[in-house]
Design a protein around this motif. Structure first.
Motif, mmCIF file in Angstrom:
data_model
loop_
_atom_site.group_PDB
_atom_site.id
_atom_site.type_symbol
_atom_site.label_atom_id
_atom_site.label_comp_id
_atom_site.label_asym_id
_atom_site.label_seq_id
_atom_site.Cartn_x
_atom_site.Cartn_y
_atom_site.Cartn_z
ATOM 1 N N GLY A 264 -6.332 -6.783 6.263
ATOM 2 C CA GLY A 264 -4.985 -7.330 6.263
ATOM 3 C C GLY A 264 -4.373 -7.356 7.651
ATOM 4 O O GLY A 264 -4.791 -6.624 8.552
ATOM 5 N N GLU A 265 -3.346 -8.204 7.822
ATOM 6 C CA GLU A 265 -2.637 -8.249 9.106
ATOM 7 C C GLU A 265 -1.854 -6.972 9.329
ATOM 8 O O GLU A 265 -1.825 -6.416 10.427
ATOM 9 N N TYR A 266 -1.172 -6.525 8.278
ATOM 10 C CA TYR A 266 -0.440 -5.262 8.356
ATOM 11 C C TYR A 266 -1.281 -4.171 7.711
ATOM 12 O O TYR A 266 -1.857 -4.361 6.641
ATOM 13 N N VAL A 267 -1.356 -3.045 8.369
ATOM 14 C CA VAL A 267 -2.200 -1.956 7.898
ATOM 15 C C VAL A 267 -1.338 -0.705 7.717
ATOM 16 O O VAL A 267 -0.308 -0.548 8.374
ATOM 17 N N PRO A 268 -1.747 0.205 6.824
ATOM 18 C CA PRO A 268 -0.988 1.438 6.665
ATOM 19 C C PRO A 268 -1.131 2.326 7.893
ATOM 20 O O PRO A 268 -2.040 2.142 8.712
ATOM 21 N N ALA A 269 -0.242 3.301 8.009
ATOM 22 C CA ALA A 269 -0.273 4.199 9.166
ATOM 23 C C ALA A 269 -1.614 4.892 9.298
ATOM 24 O O ALA A 269 -2.089 5.152 10.413
ATOM 25 N N SER A 270 -2.275 5.142 8.182
ATOM 26 C CA SER A 270 -3.568 5.840 8.207
ATOM 27 C C SER A 270 -4.682 4.986 8.787
ATOM 28 O O SER A 270 -5.777 5.505 9.071
ATOM 29 N N ALA A 271 -4.444 3.687 8.970
ATOM 30 C CA ALA A 271 -5.480 2.785 9.492
ATOM 31 C C ALA A 271 -5.121 2.205 10.856
ATOM 32 O O ALA A 271 -5.804 1.310 11.349
ATOM 33 N N SER B 70 -6.682 13.999 14.628
ATOM 34 C CA SER B 70 -6.375 15.243 13.909
ATOM 35 C C SER B 70 -5.129 15.147 13.035
ATOM 36 O O SER B 70 -5.040 15.826 12.005
ATOM 37 N N ASP B 71 -4.168 14.324 13.422
ATOM 38 C CA ASP B 71 -2.936 14.210 12.648
ATOM 39 C C ASP B 71 -2.844 12.869 11.922
ATOM 40 O O ASP B 71 -1.759 12.334 11.720
ATOM 41 N N ARG B 72 -3.975 12.361 11.506
ATOM 42 C CA ARG B 72 -4.009 11.075 10.815
ATOM 43 C C ARG B 72 -3.222 11.152 9.506
ATOM 44 O O ARG B 72 -3.421 12.068 8.706
ATOM 45 N N PRO B 73 -2.335 10.201 9.259
ATOM 46 C CA PRO B 73 -1.544 10.226 8.018
ATOM 47 C C PRO B 73 -2.421 10.034 6.778
ATOM 48 O O PRO B 73 -3.548 9.525 6.849
ATOM 49 N N ASP B 74 -1.894 10.440 5.631
ATOM 50 C CA ASP B 74 -2.585 10.236 4.368
ATOM 51 C C ASP B 74 -2.556 8.755 3.982
ATOM 52 O O ASP B 74 -1.690 7.996 4.424
ATOM 53 N N PRO C 281 -1.759 5.544 1.746
ATOM 54 C CA PRO C 281 -0.498 5.281 1.045
ATOM 55 C C PRO C 281 -0.656 5.245 -0.468
ATOM 56 O O PRO C 281 -1.728 4.948 -1.005
ATOM 57 N N LEU C 282 0.451 5.533 -1.151
ATOM 58 C CA LEU C 282 0.512 5.454 -2.615
ATOM 59 C C LEU C 282 1.780 4.695 -3.018
ATOM 60 O O LEU C 282 2.586 5.166 -3.825
ATOM 61 N N GLY C 283 1.964 3.517 -2.437
ATOM 62 C CA GLY C 283 3.154 2.714 -2.724
ATOM 63 C C GLY C 283 3.200 2.259 -4.174
ATOM 64 O O GLY C 283 2.181 1.884 -4.762
ATOM 65 N N ARG C 284 4.381 2.274 -4.735
ATOM 66 C CA ARG C 284 4.572 1.916 -6.149
ATOM 67 C C ARG C 284 4.294 0.437 -6.381
ATOM 68 O O ARG C 284 4.744 -0.433 -5.620
ATOM 69 N N VAL C 285 3.561 0.149 -7.450
ATOM 70 C CA VAL C 285 3.267 -1.223 -7.858
ATOM 71 C C VAL C 285 4.353 -1.708 -8.809
ATOM 72 O O VAL C 285 4.811 -0.966 -9.683
ATOM 73 N N ARG C 286 4.784 -2.961 -8.605
ATOM 74 C CA ARG C 286 5.778 -3.585 -9.482
ATOM 75 C C ARG C 286 5.219 -4.888 -10.044
ATOM 76 O O ARG C 286 4.355 -5.519 -9.442
#
Length: 609
Positions: A43-50, A157-161, A163-168
């Motif tokens: 994707g163009e936008y990626v989560p903080a963990s990526a 070392s401080d990589r974020p988890d 994501p678990l964004g809510r699905v609608r």
């Protein structure tokens, strides 16, 4: 606030992180590694963990790739990000390279050392990308090394988890087509192609097919998930159930088997082991998926994602929704521009302007009972020379006032449940020079040329792109980005396959939404861009003509700064267009505006030239 103005990675981190990455090369048997901006979902936008590229280099643009060799480190970006790259990375560590003119595979073929062993994470590259890399490496006697894991992840070392964004759910009155009908359409595609199933790996295709929206990544409301649509019409969705509520889970179980994302690889392997043919898009699917299918005995059928083109051709419900979203967004923009005009030059900073615009979008959304769900991308607020940075991202460190005598470029958009918006306006702060006005008018001529274009069936974006540039070309100028990109329906603000650019080969079809955004950028001085969204539709018959034509309908309504227009440079037809556009802007937006001072500003801003 949906937008952050803090910097999470600074240039001084680069040297230590590159050194740590190079220290892993010997154990992995490689001489170099590619670090793309892409994540496992492409994707163009990626989560903080990526955000691996940003973590390593400091570069925060939405497109790019780093090639880390033993003796040099290159960061490839396109023309939008050349200036931004120079500002964000350590020049003692990283060298800029051309992502379009000489992308990594061409650079390797032309400059790579003989016998180069290049490591890649197979989940971060598509099959089409890998083929180009393999060809380049073969030319220099090198080898592609498919790594078992990503070499950056153990260092982060401080990589974020994840994501678990809510699905609608996206109800049918907005989607315009039942998910079961879309699944049946994709299943029929598999049948005609002789495939047992279609693998959907693009989260936007998952969102569109199942009529879902998500919150896993910034600004793009799709869930990070994958899917399988079988030729017999059954479906599977690989989605973490922690993202769903009771309603969403009950809805999905009526049409698909829900499985955790961790089951995806085993499920693909099981299908492949039965010897079936599986359809995947080589330009969208990670290379790792195709490799697993082949390894486990299946056959890969490469074909376009069957959801991609139907997703781009908006139906009546989607077009009606986006029309209403744009009117609401236009009212918010008018309130913002009126506010900006009421401030003294130098009293507003870039960040203050971005915050005010987002706040106004939220207030207007609440008043019109259609809340702003997110911004559709990080707002670009470029004052003076910052406007010349095509995708400038303001930070607390770079923030500056909107000074007297400068141009201010604001490129922004909103995500609403009924549509996605994207608009750019360039405005004068006080009195500006003749040169700025001249180029503003040349850019405006290009925007009008696209808005008024008539073209036969079969016309592609590449065919129309010169219309937006010719006025600039005649003045010895150009711009280093496409003229238009596709836009989704409460999905990605950058959607394919429709585009208007030098490389846009997709036929333009009725229902497609595109941006229309020519520009001009003078580094160190100013930048200009004017952008409306438009959609393709059959054009009115042309008197005396004998061929049916297509054209564009404008979706975006907001005044264009008349103070910057040199009327002598416009033709009579162009003057009539701008006057008609402003009249329609005034008539459609005035009923949505409550404050009398804002209505008065709109009235003045939309007077005939």
């Amino acid at each position: 606030m949906f937008q952050s103005f803090t910097v999470t990675s600074t240039p001084e981190h680069g040297a230590a992180r590159v050194a740590a990455l190079r220290a892993t090369f010997d154990n992995r048997g490689i001489d170099a590694v590619l670090v793309p901006r892409a994540d496992e979902y492409q994707g163009e936008y990626v989560p903080a963990s990526a955000e691996r590229l940003s973590w390593l280099t400091g570069f925060t643009g939405s497109a790019g790739m780093a090639l880390i060799l033993r003796d040099k480190a290159l960061v490839f970006v396109d023309g939008r990000y050349v200036t931004q790259l120079a500002e964000q990375v350590d020049p003692a560590v990283f060298t800029g390279a051309d992502l379009v003119g000489e992308p990594p595979h061409l650079w390797i073929e032309r400059h790579g050392a003989k016998g180069l062993r290049l490591g890649i994470d197979p989940w971060l590259h598509t099959g089409a990308e890998v083929r180009k890399l393999e060809k380049a490496l073969k030319a220099i006697g090198g080898e592609l090394v498919v790594l078992k894991d990503n070499p950056l992840d153990p260092l982060w070392s401080d990589r974020p988890d994840a994501p678990l964004g809510r699905v609608r759910l996206q109800p049918n009155e907005r989607a315009g087509r039942l998910a079961t009908d879309k699944i049946a359409m994709i299943a029929e595609t598999a049948v005609k192609a002789g495939a047992a199933a279609v693998l959907l790996t693009d989260p936007s295709s998952i969102a569109w097919t199942f009529n879902l929206r998500g919150a896993d990544v910034p600004h793009t409301p799709h869930p990070l998930a994958r899917g399988l649509i079988h030729a017999d019409g059954t479906a599977e969705i690989f989605l973490d159930k922690r993202k769903t509520g009771i309603e969403e889970e009950a809805y999905l179980t009526q049409m698909a088997r829900i499985a955790p994302p961790s089951d995806f690889e085993e499920r693909v392997s099981a299908l492949a082991a039965s010897g079936v043919t599986l359809m995947i898009d080589p330009d969208q699917a990670p290379f790792a998926i195709a490799e697993r299918i082949r390894r486990d005995g299946g056959t890969v059928l490469e074909a376009d994602d069957p959801a991609r083109l139907p997703r781009a051709i908006k139906n009546e419900a989607e077009l009606d929704g986006t029309t209403r979203a744009h009117l609401q967004d236009g009212a918010a923009m008018v309130e913002f521009l009126a506010w900006l005009d009421s401030r003294q030059p130098g009293s507003v900073t870039e960040i203050a302007a971005a915050k005010e615009l987002e706040s106004i979008r939220c207030r207007v959304g609440e008043r019109l009972q259609n809340p702003l769900r997110d911004i559709s991308f990080d707002t670009i607020v470029g004052a003076g020379a910052h406007g010349a940075v095509i995708h400038y991202r303001v930070t607390e460190e770079t923030d500056q006032p909107l000074a007297e005598g400068s141009l201010f470029l604001v490129d922004s958009g909103g995500q609403y449940v009924n549509g996605t918006t994207d608009i750019t306006r360039t405005v004068a702060i006080g009195s500006v020079g003749a040169e700025e006005k001249r180029f503003f008018t040349l850019v405006l001529k290009g925007m009008i040329a696209i808005s008024t274009a008539r073209f036969p069936k079969g016309t592609r974006g590449v065919d129309l792109d010169p219309l937006a540039r010719i006025a600039l070309w005649k003045a010895g100028a150009d711009y280093a980005h496409g003229t238009g990109h596709g836009v989704g329906s409460y999905l990605s603000v950058h959607e394919g396959p429709q585009r208007i650019s030098r490389a846009a080969m997709q036929e333009l079809l009725p229902g497609m939404i595109l941006s229309n955004e020519p520009g001009y950028y003078r580094p160190g001085a100013f930048g200009i861009r004017i952008e409306n969204l438009i959609h393709v539709l059959p054009a009115d018959a042309i008197e005396g003509g004998d061929a049916p034509m297509l054209g564009f309908k404008t979706l975006t309504f907001c005044p264009i700064d008349r103070r910057l227009i040199v009327t002598d440079l416009l033709t009579d037809e162009e003057r009539r267009w701008i006057d008609a556009y402003h009249a329609e802007t005034r008539e459609t937006l005035a009923p949505l505006i409550e404050v009398e001072e804002v209505k008065a500003w709109l009235e003045a801003a939309t007077q005939p030239l």
